[in-house]
Design a protein around this motif. Structure first.
Motif, mmCIF file in Angstrom:
data_model
loop_
_atom_site.group_PDB
_atom_site.id
_atom_site.type_symbol
_atom_site.label_atom_id
_atom_site.label_comp_id
_atom_site.label_asym_id
_atom_site.label_seq_id
_atom_site.Cartn_x
_atom_site.Cartn_y
_atom_site.Cartn_z
ATOM 1 N N GLY A 110 28.976 60.032 22.941
ATOM 2 C CA GLY A 110 29.729 61.006 21.971
ATOM 3 C C GLY A 110 30.063 62.173 22.543
ATOM 4 O O GLY A 110 31.127 62.848 22.449
ATOM 5 N N TYR A 111 29.139 62.669 23.739
ATOM 6 C CA TYR A 111 29.345 63.814 24.667
ATOM 7 C C TYR A 111 30.637 63.833 25.487
ATOM 8 O O TYR A 111 31.565 64.638 25.275
ATOM 9 N N PHE A 112 30.970 62.341 25.885
ATOM 10 C CA PHE A 112 31.969 62.170 26.646
ATOM 11 C C PHE A 112 33.378 62.178 25.965
ATOM 12 O O PHE A 112 34.368 62.767 26.378
ATOM 13 N N ALA A 113 33.339 61.743 24.764
ATOM 14 C CA ALA A 113 34.427 61.853 23.762
ATOM 15 C C ALA A 113 34.652 62.923 23.389
ATOM 16 O O ALA A 113 35.803 63.374 23.381
ATOM 17 N N LEU A 114 33.796 63.795 22.929
ATOM 18 C CA LEU A 114 33.888 65.120 22.661
ATOM 19 C C LEU A 114 34.629 66.132 23.787
ATOM 20 O O LEU A 114 35.419 67.051 23.650
ATOM 21 N N ARG A 115 33.873 65.759 24.909
ATOM 22 C CA ARG A 115 34.318 66.975 26.124
ATOM 23 C C ARG A 115 35.761 66.207 26.849
ATOM 24 O O ARG A 115 36.343 67.285 27.347
ATOM 25 N N ALA A 116 36.000 65.091 26.391
ATOM 26 C CA ALA A 116 37.475 64.805 26.682
ATOM 27 C C ALA A 116 38.572 65.603 25.907
ATOM 28 O O ALA A 116 39.839 65.453 26.519
ATOM 29 N N ARG A 117 38.375 66.243 24.901
ATOM 30 C CA ARG A 117 38.932 67.224 24.110
ATOM 31 C C ARG A 117 40.483 66.649 24.026
ATOM 32 O O ARG A 117 41.421 67.309 24.028
ATOM 33 N N GLU B 247 31.661 64.373 35.029
ATOM 34 C CA GLU B 247 33.013 64.487 35.072
ATOM 35 C C GLU B 247 33.873 63.552 35.188
ATOM 36 O O GLU B 247 34.907 63.502 34.545
ATOM 37 N N GLU B 248 33.704 62.669 36.129
ATOM 38 C CA GLU B 248 34.344 61.249 36.309
ATOM 39 C C GLU B 248 34.379 60.393 34.987
ATOM 40 O O GLU B 248 35.357 59.897 34.727
ATOM 41 N N GLN B 249 33.222 60.363 34.315
ATOM 42 C CA GLN B 249 33.046 59.667 33.309
ATOM 43 C C GLN B 249 33.853 60.392 32.115
ATOM 44 O O GLN B 249 34.418 59.468 31.314
#
Length: 236
Positions: free
Chosen positions: A50-57, A17-19
């Motif tokens: 890629g996951y972090f970027a997409l979940r950043a929304r 979550e922090e990332q």
């Protein structure tokens, strides 16, 4: 930090979550900078990035390079790795591996390089990345933190990825990628959501090999241009 990972109590900047929050803040800053310069921002994320970027929304197009978006339970190699990293004995295993790495760090660098080559840990790497690996992977904290990150990510990505999907997707089909298959339900869902998809021949850690790095960067550059072209108003 290493002690917290070993005790299975992660917190702070290393949690998933922090990332994601960190990436969201960074995207916001880069977007403001790009808009101030009359350019459009396209985010490129590799693997878990890629996951972090997409979940950043954030409202920016994202191109994912062989992203780790969900656990691949259908793949025997991934299942074996996931069971190993998330088992109750994982903290003990992490501490043992980290202790061996620490002892390895005591020997001269030339010997470490040969030992890691013999173990296949630096196979195919260019000299720069081989040296980085020889330096960074021979320390207790680095090894434990790496395994702790993998454990948290595998737990967080246990459910099928439900979007948002990337605007572009680069997949590796030779050799088959453990973290993101070149074909399958995830790719089909991304294609149905409108993702532009390209394939390339490269290992997951493509950046450690100059030939693979050049191939992947060329593919990503073409895809970024295609993703950005429909709405770009000023050349960047």
């Amino acid at each position: 930090d290493a002690t917290r990972w070993a005790l299975n109590r992660p917190r702070g900047p290393f949690s998933v979550e922090e990332q994601i929050a960190h990436v969201a803040d960074h995207i916001d800053g880069e977007r403001a900078l790009a808009e101030g310069q009359g350019r459009r921002l396209v985010v490129v994320g590799h693997s878990i990035g890629g996951y972090f970027a997409l979940r950043a929304r954030r409202d920016v197009p994202v191109v994912c390079v062989t992203p780790y978006l969900e656990n691949r339970e259908a793949d025997p190699a991934f299942r074996k790795l996931r069971r190993l990293v998330t088992s109750p004995l994982a903290p003990v295993l992490a501490s043992a591996l980290a202790s061996v790495a620490t002892l390895l760090g005591i020997v001269p660098k030339v010997v470490r390089r040969r030992l890691l080559r013999a173990a296949g840990a630096t196979a195919g790497m260019d000299r720069v990345h081989e040296d980085v690996t020889v330096e960074t992977m021979c320390g207790f904290g680095n090894v434990v933190t790496m395994l702790g990150l993998a454990r948290d990510e595998m737990r967080a990505l246990a459910k099928p990825f439900d979007g948002p999907y990337p605007a572009g997707l680069v997949l590796f089909d030779d050799p088959p990628d453990v973290w993101c298959a070149a074909k399958g339900p995830l790719v089909d869902r991304a294609r149905e959501a409108g993702a532009l998809i390209r394939t390339a021949s490269a290992p997951h850690a493509f950046g450690t090999r100059s030939d693979a790095r050049h191939r992947v960067v060329a593919t990503v550059a073409e895809l970024v241009a295609e993703v950005a072209a429909p709405t770009m108003t000023t050349p960047s």
